[in-house]
Design an enzyme around this catalytic site. Structure first.
Site, mmCIF file in Angstrom:
data_model
loop_
_atom_site.group_PDB
_atom_site.id
_atom_site.type_symbol
_atom_site.label_atom_id
_atom_site.label_comp_id
_atom_site.label_asym_id
_atom_site.label_seq_id
_atom_site.Cartn_x
_atom_site.Cartn_y
_atom_site.Cartn_z
ATOM 1 N N SER A 1 35.902 39.050 42.651
ATOM 2 C CA SER A 1 34.893 38.473 43.532
ATOM 3 C C SER A 1 35.305 37.049 43.880
ATOM 4 O O SER A 1 35.962 36.372 43.074
ATOM 5 C CB SER A 1 33.521 38.448 42.844
ATOM 6 O OG SER A 1 32.585 37.714 43.602
ATOM 7 N N TYR B 1 28.236 36.482 35.713
ATOM 8 C CA TYR B 1 28.987 37.145 36.781
ATOM 9 C C TYR B 1 30.234 36.344 37.138
ATOM 10 O O TYR B 1 31.339 36.892 37.211
ATOM 11 C CB TYR B 1 28.104 37.329 38.012
ATOM 12 C CG TYR B 1 28.715 38.227 39.056
ATOM 13 C CD1 TYR B 1 28.660 39.610 38.927
ATOM 14 C CD2 TYR B 1 29.358 37.701 40.176
ATOM 15 C CE1 TYR B 1 29.227 40.442 39.882
ATOM 16 C CE2 TYR B 1 29.924 38.515 41.126
ATOM 17 C CZ TYR B 1 29.854 39.883 40.981
ATOM 18 O OH TYR B 1 30.431 40.708 41.932
#
Length: 260
Positions: A146, A159
């Protein structure tokens, strides 16, 4: 991408029942591969399998929680017994909600769960898929990271940390598995719209404001197909000289200066 390379190749996609994973599953299957979709959500997995089979595409579904070592071991056992080898492992499974609240109120059990799925999961899958990958002529591992590995919004600790760890794991695996001829790369997606790529009970029609589009130099939000096309390239013989790398696919969002 020519269909010829992926004919009869075995491609395992974790988290392959929804979102980016489903987009990649469809793309690889259409390119001629035998796609093994694995996902912790059995309902979504069965829906994905049904769709692929209705399109006359070669696919299997095996439920697996990638954070569980026994389940990953059993997954690879089943893949080996049915297919014999793996040509590519796509580590896509992840807990995608990045927001966990302020640091002082952070639930460490929730933090640990994100790390277990998003980082430990790819490590486990690589470990137990290796014997199957070694049987292939040009094996590859692709990790879906990501852009949050490199930049953050507030309160996205688990995350961001998990995706940053996955970036490091990518180059570590690439060097470590070089003697096994396994190439390892990553894709770091930016804003990819997946609300219309969910299982039926959760599917939504997406709507984007003009300012959402204008954040991206290409003028739109990303789609799962954008990631799938790059995945097809990185796992193919066309990318045979590429390993240990991370490709950012974000419509240019992370290179655009924004003044608040």
């Amino acid at each position: 991408m020519s269909n010829s390379y992926y004919q009869n190749k075995n491609i395992l996609i974790t988290g392959g029942a929804q979102g980016i994973g489903l987009g990649m599953a469809q793309a690889f299957a259409r390119a001629g591969a035998r796609v093994i979709v694995t996902d912790a959500d059995a309902e979504a997995g069965q829906e994905a399998l049904q769709w692929l089979q209705e399109q006359k595409l070669a696919a299997d579904f095996i439920r697996c929680d990638v954070s569980s070592e026994p389940e990953v071991k059993d997954l690879m056992r089943q893949v080996g017994e049915k297919h014999g080898q793996l040509d590519a492992l796509l580590n896509n499974a992840g807990i995608a909600d990045p927001f966990q609240g302020a640091l002082q109120q952070l639930d460490m059990a929730a933090f640990d769960k994100v790390m277990a799925v998003n980082l430990r999961g790819p490590m486990l899958c690589a470990k137990y898929a290796l014997p199957l990958l070694k049987k292939a002529q040009q094996p590859a591992i692709l990790n879906i990271s990501s852009t949050r590995a490199f930049m953050s919004e507030p309160d996205t600790f688990a995350y961001s940390a998990s995706k940053g760890g996955l970036e490091a794991l990518t180059h570590s695996l690439a060097v470590s598995l070089s003697e096994e001829r396994v190439r390892v790369n990553a894709i770091a997606p930016g804003w990819i719209e997946v609300r219309d790529w969910k299982k039926e009970s959760e599917k939504q029609v997406p709507h984007h404001r003009q300012q959402d589009k204008e954040q991206h130099p290409v003028g739109r939000v990303g789609e799962p197909q954008d990631i799938a096309e790059a995945a097809l390239f990185l796992c193919s013989d066309k990318a045979g000289f590429i390993t240990g790398q991370s490709l950012t696919i974000d419509g240019g969002m992370t290179v655009k200066m924004i003044y608040a």
